[in-house]
Design a protein around this motif. Structure first.
Motif, mmCIF file in Angstrom:
data_model
loop_
_atom_site.group_PDB
_atom_site.id
_atom_site.type_symbol
_atom_site.label_atom_id
_atom_site.label_comp_id
_atom_site.label_asym_id
_atom_site.label_seq_id
_atom_site.Cartn_x
_atom_site.Cartn_y
_atom_site.Cartn_z
ATOM 1 N N MET A 48 0.834 -1.201 0.000
ATOM 2 C CA MET A 48 0.000 0.000 0.000
ATOM 3 C C MET A 48 0.871 1.255 0.000
ATOM 4 O O MET A 48 0.595 2.225 -0.722
ATOM 5 N N ASP A 49 1.960 1.225 0.794
ATOM 6 C CA ASP A 49 2.883 2.364 0.810
ATOM 7 C C ASP A 49 3.514 2.568 -0.564
ATOM 8 O O ASP A 49 3.732 3.710 -1.000
ATOM 9 N N ALA A 50 3.821 1.457 -1.245
ATOM 10 C CA ALA A 50 4.447 1.558 -2.570
ATOM 11 C C ALA A 50 3.513 2.247 -3.565
ATOM 12 O O ALA A 50 3.949 3.080 -4.375
ATOM 13 N N ILE A 51 2.222 1.913 -3.507
ATOM 14 C CA ILE A 51 1.250 2.560 -4.405
ATOM 15 C C ILE A 51 1.181 4.049 -4.107
ATOM 16 O O ILE A 51 1.220 4.891 -5.020
ATOM 17 N N ARG A 52 1.095 4.404 -2.819
ATOM 18 C CA ARG A 52 1.029 5.825 -2.450
ATOM 19 C C ARG A 52 2.312 6.553 -2.863
ATOM 20 O O ARG A 52 2.261 7.674 -3.387
ATOM 21 N N LEU A 53 3.464 5.914 -2.605
ATOM 22 C CA LEU A 53 4.739 6.545 -2.925
ATOM 23 C C LEU A 53 4.877 6.762 -4.427
ATOM 24 O O LEU A 53 5.351 7.811 -4.869
ATOM 25 N N ALA A 54 4.472 5.770 -5.232
ATOM 26 C CA ALA A 54 4.553 5.921 -6.687
ATOM 27 C C ALA A 54 3.692 7.084 -7.166
ATOM 28 O O ALA A 54 4.105 7.886 -8.007
ATOM 29 N N LEU A 55 2.482 7.204 -6.602
ATOM 30 C CA LEU A 55 1.555 8.238 -7.062
ATOM 31 C C LEU A 55 1.958 9.634 -6.605
ATOM 32 O O LEU A 55 1.889 10.595 -7.379
ATOM 33 N N TYR A 56 2.384 9.761 -5.334
ATOM 34 C CA TYR A 56 2.509 11.101 -4.743
ATOM 35 C C TYR A 56 3.931 11.481 -4.332
ATOM 36 O O TYR A 56 4.166 12.631 -3.960
ATOM 37 N N GLY A 57 4.866 10.549 -4.346
ATOM 38 C CA GLY A 57 6.246 10.890 -4.019
ATOM 39 C C GLY A 57 6.393 11.486 -2.642
ATOM 40 O O GLY A 57 5.958 10.914 -1.647
ATOM 41 N N GLN A 58 6.994 12.662 -2.566
ATOM 42 C CA GLN A 58 7.279 13.297 -1.284
ATOM 43 C C GLN A 58 6.014 13.606 -0.489
ATOM 44 O O GLN A 58 6.031 13.676 0.736
ATOM 45 N N ARG A 59 4.889 13.755 -1.169
ATOM 46 C CA ARG A 59 3.624 14.077 -0.476
ATOM 47 C C ARG A 59 2.911 12.842 0.056
ATOM 48 O O ARG A 59 1.890 12.952 0.737
ATOM 49 N N ALA A 60 3.426 11.647 -0.252
ATOM 50 C CA ALA A 60 2.732 10.406 0.104
ATOM 51 C C ALA A 60 2.651 10.239 1.617
ATOM 52 O O ALA A 60 3.609 10.503 2.343
ATOM 53 N N GLN A 61 1.480 9.795 2.074
ATOM 54 C CA GLN A 61 1.258 9.553 3.500
ATOM 55 C C GLN A 61 1.511 8.072 3.785
ATOM 56 O O GLN A 61 0.587 7.273 3.928
ATOM 57 N N CYS A 62 2.800 7.701 3.893
ATOM 58 C CA CYS A 62 3.190 6.303 4.088
ATOM 59 C C CYS A 62 3.178 5.948 5.574
ATOM 60 O O CYS A 62 3.451 6.788 6.435
ATOM 61 N N SER A 63 2.910 4.678 5.851
ATOM 62 C CA SER A 63 2.684 4.246 7.235
ATOM 63 C C SER A 63 3.943 4.310 8.094
ATOM 64 O O SER A 63 3.864 4.533 9.296
#
Length: 661
Positions: A48-63
């Motif tokens: 799930m973090d990988a999907i968020r990171l791919a989409l939003y980069g620095q703005r991603a809300q990773c766990s």
């Protein structure tokens, strides 16, 4: 929008290159569900973090990012077995419908142990061709497809649902996402833009002195806005720290309980209970000794006493027969003498004598019964023996049985209490456990205080911003009241009033539609169709109210934990339906705290219809063999994957076309 492929290379626990096919086609049919199984800690949340990171980069809300800088987070995310010089890479391919056709875009983010400028390198491929211009404007472009503000409503986990279920009002992040999803933020943005326009006009109309004053107030306003932003950031950070501290308190409390700390704290009470039980045991034993001093021990020879009673009865009967024999002999002789005077025939007299002789012989036999030994018991002694056997001994045996049961109960209680005392922690271990618990509680109390102070700081900053805005408006209205272009400002005020009215009506319209969707979704998921007739949503804080068929309020606390979770899922589902956005849904830990009936409703009714693409990240206790069979029978699963974690190497392997069963 449809995710088609996810590639992880040396990311988190995923060593080497791992490719996950996310397409929903199977056997020439479209099936919405991609089922990914893995145990806790096996890498589901990392996906799930990988999907968020791919989409939003620095703005991603990773766990796992917490308060880390983006550079530190990227370095932390590199697999520990990555060879020197080899890069870490995430690729996410998706299709979206544009210009009446489907186009595929592939997002590629890569970095190594020394990210350039503290960032990753972003590459965008459009239909397999590099799109440099799109990469440069990617943050703006992805906002048109899946805005960051609403991503948590489509990429969510069980903990998020649990948190939403337990709160009376949605958290601020969810409220912002709802406003964005329903298009309400456009009105807010227009109001802000209009205010900027008014400020510009006011500056043009003001004198140098007035302009300076306005600029001073604006600087003050910007300062307070920055204070508010900083306070919100600190609040979010402290909130995370408080949650971690609370978790530590729970863990320390559980360890304190399991390892005997609680028992050690109660050791004095246990010792006192042991002394009391021992005293009661001694009293009970004394009672039994006193009972044994009576005739109770004779119960051990009850068969022998019974035989003695029988022989005593025979001896008494024999004594009575001997006495009766002499008396009867004298009486019989007198009878015969009398009968002779009656001049009876000799034959009759002979018959009477024979009868009397037979009776005499019978009596003589009773009197001369041959006994091997004699007790020499008296009739009084026989009566005492009968009383003993028939009354005293049965009563004493009942009392002894009660005493024995009481004694056994006390011995069991004493044994259990002594066992509890034995498993109590040693004084040294107890002190360590107690200190750990105390420290955790102090840390939690510290962050709770900081949390309260951060809340207070936010309120004060908000109040200062509002007061400064009021001062700015008051001043500009006063000094520019008679300017030639004041109609612009007045018109803007009217527009702002109209916008506020428009926002209220738009909110009401959107929420009416959302209420209908949430109600329909909740009743569809809920197996108690008569429990809730309507779900109402507050226009200010978006809190939910429930009503039964009679129009009476249904208190939220009447719902079980599982029903609250279904209500949260229905809320998210209804939002997705009202938004009109055709977006994938990814759910991490989807079935927490649900009983079998709610679980079946969610599996049967929600997962296959939640979206055109549903990615489920589940443990073996959520999507079990029964749910897997149910989804298979519905032809809802396109692909299954099993994440197998090697604890020795701390690596996860992705196995396609497999699940736990």
């Amino acid at each position: 929008m449809l995710f088609t492929e996810l590639v992880l290379q040396n990311f988190g626990p995923y060593a080497g290159k791992n490719i996950i096919n996310l397409r929903t086609e199977k056997d020439n049919e479209t099936r919405p569900i991609i089922l990914i199984g893995g145990m806790n800690g096996g890498g589901k949340t990392t996906l799930m973090d990988a999907i968020r990171l791919a989409l939003y980069g620095q703005r991603a809300q990773c766990s796992t990012r917490n308060n880390l800088s983006y550079s530190d987070f990227l370095i932390q995310a590199i697999n520990n077995q990555t060879p020197l010089g080899e890069e870490t890479r995430i690729e996410l391919a998706f299709e979206h419908f544009i210009d009446d056709q489907w186009k595929e875009i592939r997002i590629v983010r890569r970095w190594n142990k020394q990210p350039k400028d503290g960032k990753d390198t972003l590459g965008i491929l459009e239909e397999d061709w590099p799109a440099k211009a799109l990469a440069e404007t990617w943050d703006e472009y992805i906002e048109t497809l899946l805005p960051l503000g609403i991503s948590n409503l489509f990429l969510f986990d069980g903990e998020q649902v649990k948190e939403l279920a337990e709160q009376e009002t949605p958290p601020s992040s969810v409220i912002q996402a709802i406003q964005s999803l329903l298009g309400l933020e456009l009105v807010e943005r227009l109001a802000v833009d209009l205010e900027v326009l008014v400020n510009r006009k006011q500056k043009k109309l003001a004198t140098q002195k007035q302009l300076k004053t306005i600029e001073e107030i604006e600087d003050k306003l910007n300062h307070y806005k920055q204070e508010l932003e900083n306070a919100n950031q600190d609040y979010a950070s402290i909130d995370n720290q408080l949650k971690r501290a609370d978790k530590k308190v729970k863990e320390a409390t559980e360890k304190f309980r399991i390892e005997g700390g609680k028992i050690a704290a109660e050791s004095s009470t246990l010792k006192q209970n042991i002394d009391q039980l021992k005293e009661k045991l001694q009293q009970q034993r004394n009672e039994m000794v006193n009972l044994a001093a009576t005739s109770l021990p004779l119960a051990l020879i009850t068969p022998l006493l019974t035989e003695a009673k029988k022989q005593g009865e025979i001896e008494i009967k024999q004594q009575q027969a001997t006495l009766a024999k002499t008396v009867l002999q004298q009486r019989d002789q007198k009878l015969l003498d009398y009968l002779e005077t009656l001049q009876l025939t000799q034959e009759k007299l002979q018959k009477i004598e024979t009868f009397l002789q037979q009776e005499y012989e019978t009596l003589n036999q009773d009197a001369n019964t041959n006994l091997s030994h004699r007790l020499g018991i008296t009739e009084e002694e026989l009566n005492q023996l009968t009383t003993l056997l028939d009354y005293k001994l049965p009563s004493q045996l009942d009392i002894a049985k009660q005493y024995l049961e009481t004694l056994q109960t006390l011995e069991v209680d004493l044994d259990n209490t002594e066992r509890k005392l034995q498993v109590a922690a040693s004084p040294e271990d107890y002190q360590k456990l107690s200190d750990a618990l105390t420290n955790a509680q102090k840390e939690a109390a510290k962050y709770q205080t900081e949390y309260n102070q951060a809340e207070k700081r936010i309120r004060e900053a908000q109040k200062a911003v509002q007061m400064t805005i009021k001062d700015l408006r008051s001043y500009t209205d006063e000094v520019l009241e008679k300017q030639n272009n004041e109609h612009i400002i007045k018109s803007a005020a009217k527009v702002q009033t109209t916008l506020q009215l428009f926002k209220e009506r738009l909110t009401l319209k959107k929420l009416n539609k959302l209420e209908g969707e949430v109600t329909e979704c909740f009743r569809y998921l809920l197996h108690k169709s008569d429990l809730v007739h309507r779900v109402a949503i507050d226009t200010h804080d978006f809190s939910l109210s429930l009503y039964d068929p009679q129009g009476e309020t249904v208190p939220k606390h009447r719902l079980s934990a599982g029903e609250k979770q279904l209500l949260s899922i229905a809320f998210l589902w209804g939002l997705a339906r009202v938004s009109g956005r055709n977006l994938p849904i990814a759910i991490d830990t989807p079935l927490g705290r649900l009983d079998s009936s709610h679980r079946n409703n969610l599996v049967e009714r929600y997962f296959p219809t939640a979206s055109h693409q549903v990615i489920l990240l589940s443990t073996d206790t959520e999507i079990r063999q029964e749910e897997l069979q149910q989804l298979t029978q519905q032809d809802a699963i396109a692909h299954t994957y099993l994440l197998e974690y090697d604890a020795n190497n701390r690596q996860t392997t992705v196995n396609s076309d497999r699940y736990f069963w």
